[in-house]
Design a protein around this motif. Sequence first.
Motif, PDB file in Angstrom:
ATOM      1  N   THR A  22       0.829  -1.204   0.000  1.00  0.00           N
ATOM      2  CA  THR A  22       0.000   0.000   0.000  1.00  0.00           C
ATOM      3  C   THR A  22       0.864   1.255   0.000  1.00  0.00           C
ATOM      4  N   THR A  23       0.205   2.385  -0.074  1.00  0.00           N
ATOM      5  CA  THR A  23       0.877   3.653   0.177  1.00  0.00           C
ATOM      6  C   THR A  23       1.233   3.721   1.661  1.00  0.00           C
ATOM      7  N   LEU A  24       2.005   4.730   2.034  1.00  0.00           N
ATOM      8  CA  LEU A  24       2.378   4.887   3.443  1.00  0.00           C
ATOM      9  C   LEU A  24       1.180   5.280   4.302  1.00  0.00           C
ATOM     10  N   ALA A  25       0.082   5.673   3.656  1.00  0.00           N
ATOM     11  CA  ALA A  25      -1.162   5.968   4.378  1.00  0.00           C
ATOM     12  C   ALA A  25      -2.071   4.746   4.449  1.00  0.00           C
ATOM     13  N   GLY A  26      -1.606   3.624   3.898  1.00  0.00           N
ATOM     14  CA  GLY A  26      -2.392   2.393   3.944  1.00  0.00           C
ATOM     15  C   GLY A  26      -3.393   2.249   2.821  1.00  0.00           C
ATOM     16  N   GLU A  27      -3.286   3.074   1.784  1.00  0.00           N
ATOM     17  CA  GLU A  27      -4.243   3.026   0.689  1.00  0.00           C
ATOM     18  C   GLU A  27      -3.798   2.038  -0.390  1.00  0.00           C
ATOM     19  N   GLN A  28      -4.772   1.357  -0.967  1.00  0.00           N
ATOM     20  CA  GLN A  28      -4.519   0.400  -2.046  1.00  0.00           C
ATOM     21  C   GLN A  28      -3.997   1.126  -3.280  1.00  0.00           C
TER      22      GLN A  28
END
Length: 270
Positions: free
Chosen positions: A228-234
């Motif tokens: 994921t991104t560092l923000a937890g987004e797919q």
Amino acid sequence: MPAAEPHRELVAHREMLIEAVRAGGLLALQAFRSQQKSWLKDGSSPVSESDMAVNALLHDRLRRHTPGYGWLSEESADEPARLAAERVWVVDPIDGTRSYLAGSPDWCVSVALVAGGRPVLAALYAPVADQMFVALAGGGAALNGRELAVPDSDSISRSRLAGPRGTLERLARHIPDVESLPRIGSLALRLARVAEGTVDIAFASGRSHDWDLAAADLLVHEAGGMMTTLAGEQVIYNRPSPVHEPLVAAARQRHAAMLALIRGDPAAFQ
């Protein structure tokens, strides 16, 4: 891990894709460590004759079998029609061209089929080691026919890390007992090593593209991990711009622990 019975059409595409990616890898291997023309595109990214030859081979084989699918490759002019296509081939003919031209073994051929913004079929071949990674959405991931399952831990301590030097140095200041692994020149292969289990946590910088990521993304997820991104987004693919922000890949518990650490000091990981 397998979540549902994979679509039969994707299963039918799988062997065709494996054969095409293997053929591309063997074509590149024939010229590996030999003199060939190379040049820079966009002022900094190297391209070789082999990149273009493998791209042509993959384009011919994949488009011949799936003429209605879109196409996005590092070594092809962008085709805006891909944005309206139901399925799109995302291709890196040689990921790790710098390593390839330097005679280092850490390069690969990486191809994914994307549908609805996510990879549903992938093959990644590292010819020097003769390693064929394959993943199918809902059908698991495998390396040379052996099913992959990412080993996990709820602690980052003693994890083996791969990524940009600056990121690893910052992490080492937060967690002194992690192991920073030698540089893996191919980003796709670096991420695939998470699915294989020889890298615990892998990072991608903010300059990665669809073709660097899509195949490895499916491998990691089908092996039971997260990317994921560092923000937890797919990660979503086949957008107008194929460029992505920094990413992290790991087994699920390690991934959650890593994101928690990043959230505690986000500026340190940008």
